[in-house]
Scaffold this active site. Structure first.
Site, PDB file in Angstrom:
ATOM      1  CB  SER A 102     -11.622   2.337  -5.140  1.00 56.27           C
ATOM      2  OG  SER A 102     -10.634   1.788  -5.977  1.00 56.27           O
ATOM      3  CG  ASP A 127      -6.502   3.514  -0.623  1.00 59.35           C
ATOM      4  OD1 ASP A 127      -5.602   4.369  -0.482  1.00 59.35           O
ATOM      5  OD2 ASP A 127      -6.259   2.327  -0.902  1.00 59.35           O
ATOM      6  CG  HIS A 159      -8.143  -0.510  -2.139  1.00 58.87           C
ATOM      7  ND1 HIS A 159      -7.723   0.799  -2.247  1.00 58.87           N
ATOM      8  CD2 HIS A 159      -9.026  -0.695  -3.176  1.00 58.87           C
ATOM      9  CE1 HIS A 159      -8.294   1.376  -3.301  1.00 58.87           C
ATOM     10  NE2 HIS A 159      -9.105   0.488  -3.867  1.00 58.87           N
TER      11      HIS A 159
END
Length: 500
Positions: free
Chosen positions: A168, A194, A279
């Site tokens: 992330s 991601d 995610h």
């Protein structure tokens, strides 16, 4: 995801409310430009980022302090081994997620060649409203670069032996770390799991993770469903190899239909957990590649998921396929990103086996036919029954249809295919009525769908096969009936003997 609107609104409100409460701007320009690499020399030994090294798979970490060589010895740093450093992302509750410890354990226990395993822990900087955490990513990247430059100077440890794994916001932190390194001493590899989308989507190369940040950059995109111009994970390619499992938009098992299960387990945090499901899937796909070395997932170069779903992109020629996860082949011909697609299961092990089917139908009726089929497989190691196939358009003429079929187990070399027209009862009743009223024989052979052969390509082995109708005197498919197809090649008898 069944209703991406809920996810996008939820994420947008989280960011907007936290930003407004602290008087922050949502404009990317507020984060400034990247500082020169020389600024890393200003970093003192008291960094805001804590650098932890792990001796064993259950170890909670030993802290390495910048410019204090004794801490390297105390924590067991081995300069003859590569360094794999995990970089976490934005923290809503200020606690490291469980996946961090799962990845540490996998890296320490599953690799044939041992590595130093570290963590860049920036909890105090990540546990803020989103825009502040985004601004802090540059500082954390700068401090990681300072650590790597110190290792190079103090123990002659080359940055080319470093692999940063960022999740992330941590993906962009890793990119910033790479940008602070000199061109002659680039980081060996950065993996973006991601990478965060808000405030990074469509940003310039210098304001996000990009292929320039390391000798090799790979990225896994798992939650890029966009609504109102916002997506949790970044959608655009940001690496040498960008992997899009299941298209990258969302992941199997993470639908909002699963929300009630999350309520039972997580209570009021159910929506957050549902968002995290897709995610965080990028992380678990990467860990899966470590835990199942004999079941590596293969991804294939393709324009988009629609083309991939038609089975048009299962080639491995000239670097058109690669392995997803830790064991990705680090090879590329240019700085241009390659987008690769694959299908995965909803749980570990995530690997599936990809098959391209090409079928040429001959519609011998006057009207378009929109059938649904099921296909059953028999292989040298097992079988799979009644996998549904729905064509994207009706069968109107003499045309070849291509589509993708995936199996979650390895059934070995394909020997036999059973093809069944699973159409509505209306079609079946009409057909049976016509057969009763007009009991023709020769004429019936020229009414319906004729299917002579099926061509198959196996993605994982690149093998091509042709299957022919077992009864070449009857090539017509009838509703609610099954036809058998066998290998046309001369070695089909040999294959049959393998399973006897």
């Amino acid at each position: 995801m069944e209703n991406p609107l809920y996810v996008s609104i939820f994420l947008f409100l989280c960011i907007l409310i936290q930003s407004s409460a602290h008087g922050q701007s949502l404009r990317p320009e507020s984060f400034g430009r990247r500082s020169p690499a020389a600024e890393t020399n200003k970093i003192s030994q008291e960094t805001r980022t804590r650098f932890l090294l792990f001796r064993g798979e259950t170890d909670k970490g030993c802290q390495i302090r910048l410019n204090l060589s004794d801490t390297l010895q105390q924590c067991g740093f081995n300069s003859s081994l590569p360094l794999v450093m995990i970089v976490h992302g934005w923290l809503v509750d200020g606690i490291l997620e469980d996946w961090v410890w799962e990845m540490v354990a996998a890296l320490k226990s599953q690799l044939a060649q041992p590595v130093n395993v570290g963590l860049a822990e920036w909890v105090t900087l990540a546990h803020n409203h989103y825009t502040t955490a985004v601004r802090n990513t540059r500082l954390v990247g700068q401090e990681i670069a300072a650590l790597l430059q110190w290792l190079q100077e103090s123990v002659q440890f080359s940055p080319s032996h470093v692999h940063l794994i960022g999740y992330s916001l941590g993906a962009h932190v890793s990119g910033f770390a790479g940008s602070y390194m000199s061109r002659k001493h680039k980081i060996g590899r950065i993996t973006g799991l991601d990478a965060a989308g808000p405030l990074f989507e469509k940003a310039s190369l210098s304001d996000r993770l990009s292929p320039d940040d390391a000798n090799f950059v790979d990225a896994i995109h798992t939650f890029t469903w966009e609504h109102m111009g916002l997506s949790v994970g970044i959608k655009q390619p940001i690496a040498h190899y960008d992997f899009y499992p299941n298209g990258g938009s969302y992941q199997p098992g993470c639908h909002f239909l699963e929300l009630y299960k999350h309520f039972a387990k997580h209570g009021l945090n159910a929506i957050t957990q549902t968002v995290k499901c897709a995610h965080e899937r990028s992380v678990h796909l990467f860990i899966d590649s470590l835990l199942h070395a004999d079941m590596q997932s293969t991804a294939y170069l393709c324009r988009d998921m629609d083309s991939f779903s038609q089975g048009l992109c299962l080639s491995c020629k000239k670097g058109r396929c690669n392995t997803l996860g830790y064991h990705t082949r680090q090879e590329w011909q240019s700085k241009k990103s390659k987008s690769l697609f694959l299908v995965t299961r909803a749980q570990s092990p995530f690997k599936v086996y990809h098959y391209q089917f090409k079928i040429r139908f001959i519609n011998q009726t006057e009207n378009p036919v929109e059938p649904t089929f099921t296909v059953s497989f028999l292989g040298t190691r097992g079988e799979r029954q009644k996998i549904p196939i729905t064509l994207s358009k009706g069968i109107t003429s003499n045309e070849t249809y291509s589509f993708l079929i995936t199996l979650d187990v390895d059934i070995g070399e394909l020997i036999m295919i059973k093809f069944k027209w699973e159409n509505s009862m209306v079609w079946s009743n009409v057909w049976n009525t016509v057969q009763t009223i007009i009991p023709w024989r020769r004429e019936s052979l020229h009414s319906g769908l004729a299917l002579k052969s099926i061509r198959v390509k196996v993605g994982e082995t690149q093998q091509r096969m042709t299957f022919c109708s077992e009864n070449m005197n009857d090539l017509v498919l009838h509703p609610a009936r099954e036809k058998t197809f066998v290998r046309c090649e001369a070695n089909s008898e040999t294959l049959k003997r393998k399973i006897r």
